[in-house]
Design an enzyme around this catalytic site. Structure first.
Site: not given
Ligand code: GP9
Ligand code: MN
Length: 646
Positions: A257, A301, A416, A475-476
């Site tokens: 994440e 994500t 996150h 992921d980002h």
């Molecule tokens: C929550 C996780 C976070 O289930 O996928 O999502 P994001 O905010 O990073 O897109």
């Molecule tokens: Mn994410």
């Protein structure tokens, strides 16, 4: 207009000016818009006006002064809410709201934590115009209707709308001169807001979304041929040495994440941020990609999941997990399923969050181990949910009972936004800057690093390590452009659009125990490349699949990374915010160097968008893969889609 007419409409005039100025100052305060010259500044200043003239102008048709005032006040409240909502959204996503997101109310509960963290007392500023208009209404005398004749009325109105239309044309003309192809290259929402204004942008967005809805209805198979040809031409032959290297192994694909590459092999106030990942990047069995980019859009994500599964670009301006979960896909999971893998996703969040439960059916994923599969003790949750350490521990536990070979995607959560952590999980101190987000970030990254380290130990202990391939990717971004100042302080330089593009690098690790293939591979790459690369490592052909990524190990690999927002990176040039940079030095170069790639970028993004909007994969009949490929035909629901556990 006569004197009396001015007087009669003084509230209207004040309203237009007040909202106009409030909007303009909101732009300056809330968004990080890059303004290069006086003309651009002028366009920015002018752009709210045409919309406001039209929308407030409706008041001229309302006879009763009281009703007219109610209308005017409502307009000012609504426009203020639009600007306020965009500002809060921007702080988190560095982007503007688009329509489909407004309908994703099921997410609002979970997003509210982040949203509240993003609100300030000073946000009351967005409502300045409402206050001014209200005061004007209270203090200015109401002028009766009779003072103006009907003829004057009609004439005045006509003149008003002619002037409004002229201003709109003038605005569009200036914008077109400043930014040719503005509307056709609308994947850059910032450009739109800068040039046609936030309100017109929202109208345009409504138009685009309805158009995409119509596209599915009108689509037929013929469009697919062109796209298939494009994908075939882009297909890169697997590297013989790497093809099948991880054949029959279990696949563990971990979404790290919000992990960006800038923390790798780096320190914060003398503290190593990612000790385990650093070590892993040098491991004899790890191929580490330091120049690898995320290609996600607003779906974050979920977009990264979409990319990894389909090797397509996520949607422009919305989250494809929401808007196109009813589509037909030829996903990584379905490919693996056909090849005997038990496929799953493990993520300790509600199954409906980001519409995952629905989308996973479309992606043909056998099992979704969601929050209900985990035992979350008192100290096991922080921020958005279950902490990574207990999550990975319990996941490894479950994995022991999976049918083999399995392919599971695991999604971490602790790192996150807003990157909060319990005291006992802080392995390093906070950073000190003006950005709480960045200050916290290093700590949660460090925590995640620890979690991954423990997970590797766990896999070894449980006998799952040797027979697996472990792929991990960020992921980002975690730190948006909103934190440029603090980032600049950390990196000790002024952050330019070039740096912002470079900051979209996310680490990719391909770890194949016992392979001895470890290297730090400097070549460019992007998330779209994961699907073909992984399939080929597993010895599964992907020729004939419609995918826009390429096998990273292929000798024919073409290093050209396109971001979802239209920025791109090649070994020579980086294009960002309408500027062309030298990739090596970060120096600005002549725009002509980048211009040669514009068509390619538009074409590829457009193909991907059309494929998704038209749900074109429903027309695909797979000849190229023989018995391996799924046969997707007439858009009827696939009867074999396995249901997910309740
Ligand atoms: C929550 C996780 C976070 O289930 O996928 O999502 P994001 O905010 O990073 O897109
Ligand atoms: Mn994410």
């Amino acid at each position: 207009m006569k004197q009396s007419n001015w007087k009669k409409h003084s509230v209207l005039i004040i309203a237009i000016i007040a909202t106009w100025l409030t909007t303009y100052f909101s732009y300056l305060m809330s968004f990080n818009l890059k303004i290069d010259n006086v003309v651009q500044q002028f366009i920015l200043f002018l752009n709210p006006l045409s919309f406001l003239l039209f929308v407030y102008g409706v008041a001229l048709f309302i006879k009763t002064p009281k009703r007219r005032n109610v209308y005017i006040l409502s307009v000012s409240v609504i426009t203020s809410i639009i600007m306020f909502a965009n500002a809060v959204f921007y702080r988190f996503f560095s982007d503007f709201i688009t329509l489909p997101l407004l309908f994703q109310t099921s997410n609002f509960k979970d997003l509210s934590g982040s949203a509240f963290a993003n609100m300030n007392f000073t946000d009351l500023f967005f409502f300045t115009d409402v206050v001014i208009i209200y005061i004007a209404m209270k203090w200015l005398p109401t002028v009766s209707e009779q003072q103006v004749t009907k003829r004057q009325h009609t004439l005045g109105r006509k003149l008003y709308f002619v002037v409004s239309a002229t201003i709109l044309m003038f605005n569009l003309g200036l914008a077109e001169a400043e930014r040719p192809q503005l509307l056709s290259r609308s994947f850059d929402r910032e450009l739109l807001v800068k040039n046609i204004g936030a309100y017109n942008y929202h109208l345009y967005d409504v138009f685009l979304q309805s158009k995409s809805h119509a596209q599915r209805v009108l689509a037929d198979g013929s469009e697919l041929v062109e796209i298939q040809n494009y994908a075939n031409a882009k297909y890169a032959e697997p590297n013989e040495e790497m093809f099948g290297l991880a054949k029959d192994r279990n696949v563990i694909l971990i979404t790290l994440e919000s992990l960006q590459t800038f923390v790798m092999n780096n320190t914060m106030d003398g503290h190593v941020i990612t000790p385990f990942l650093n070590e892993l990047s040098q491991d004899k069995d790890t191929i580490y990609f330091p120049n690898f980019y995320h290609q996600t859009g607003l779906g974050k994500t979920s977009d990264s999941e979409f990319i990894v599964e389909n090797s397509l670009y996520p949607r422009n301006g919305s989250a494809v997990f929401f808007t196109h979960s009813g589509n037909k896909y030829q996903s990584l999971s379905s490919r693996l399923g056909e090849n005997g893998y038990a496929t799953s996703v493990m993520h300790a969040n509600n199954r409906s969050f980001w519409n995952r439960d629905i989308m996973y059916r479309a992606l043909d994923i056998d099992q979704f181990y969601d929050v209900a599969s985990y035992d979350i003790g008192e100290n096991d949750a922080v921020n958005w949910g279950m902490k990574d350490i207990p999550f990975l521990e319990q996941s490894a536990e479950m994995m022991q009972h999976f049918q083999q070979p399995f392919a599971t995607r695991m999604i971490l959560l602790t790192n996150h936004h807003p990157f909060t952590l319990d005291e006992e999980d802080m392995y390093i101190p906070k950073y000190t800057s003006n950005s709480r987000t960045l200050n916290n970030y290093f700590q949660t990254v460090r925590y995640m690093d620890e979690a991954v380290k423990l997970f590797f130990e766990d896999l070894k202990e449980k006998g799952l390590y040797d027979n697996s391939i472990i792929v991990m990717y960020g992921d980002h971004y975690g730190i948006s452009e909103n934190h440029n100042k603090a980032m600049g302080m950390y990196l000790d330089k002024e952050i330019t659009p070039y740096d912002n593009a470079m900051l979209q690098k996310v680490p990719l690790f391909i770890h194949i125990p016992g392979s001895n293939k470890g290297e730090v591979r400097e070549q460019l790459g992007g998330q779209l490349d994961i699907r073909p690369t992984l399939l080929h490592l597993l010895g599964i052909e992907s020729r004939g699949d419609i995918q826009f990524g390429q096998d990273l190990f292929s000798e024919d690999y073409d290093p050209f990374v396109i971001f979802r927002d239209g920025r791109f990176v090649t070994p020579e040039y980086v294009y960002a915010h309408e500027i062309c940079y030298d990739t090596e030095t970060g120096e600005e170069v002549d725009i002509a160097n980048c211009e040669t790639s514009f068509d390619r970028v538009s074409e590829e993004l457009d193909y991907s968008e059309r494929l998704i909007n038209g749900d074109l994969l429903r027309f695909k009949t797979d000849q190229s893969n023989g018995e391996n490929g799924p046969t997707l035909q007439d858009g009827k629901p696939n009867p074999e889609i396995r249901s997910l556990p309740q």
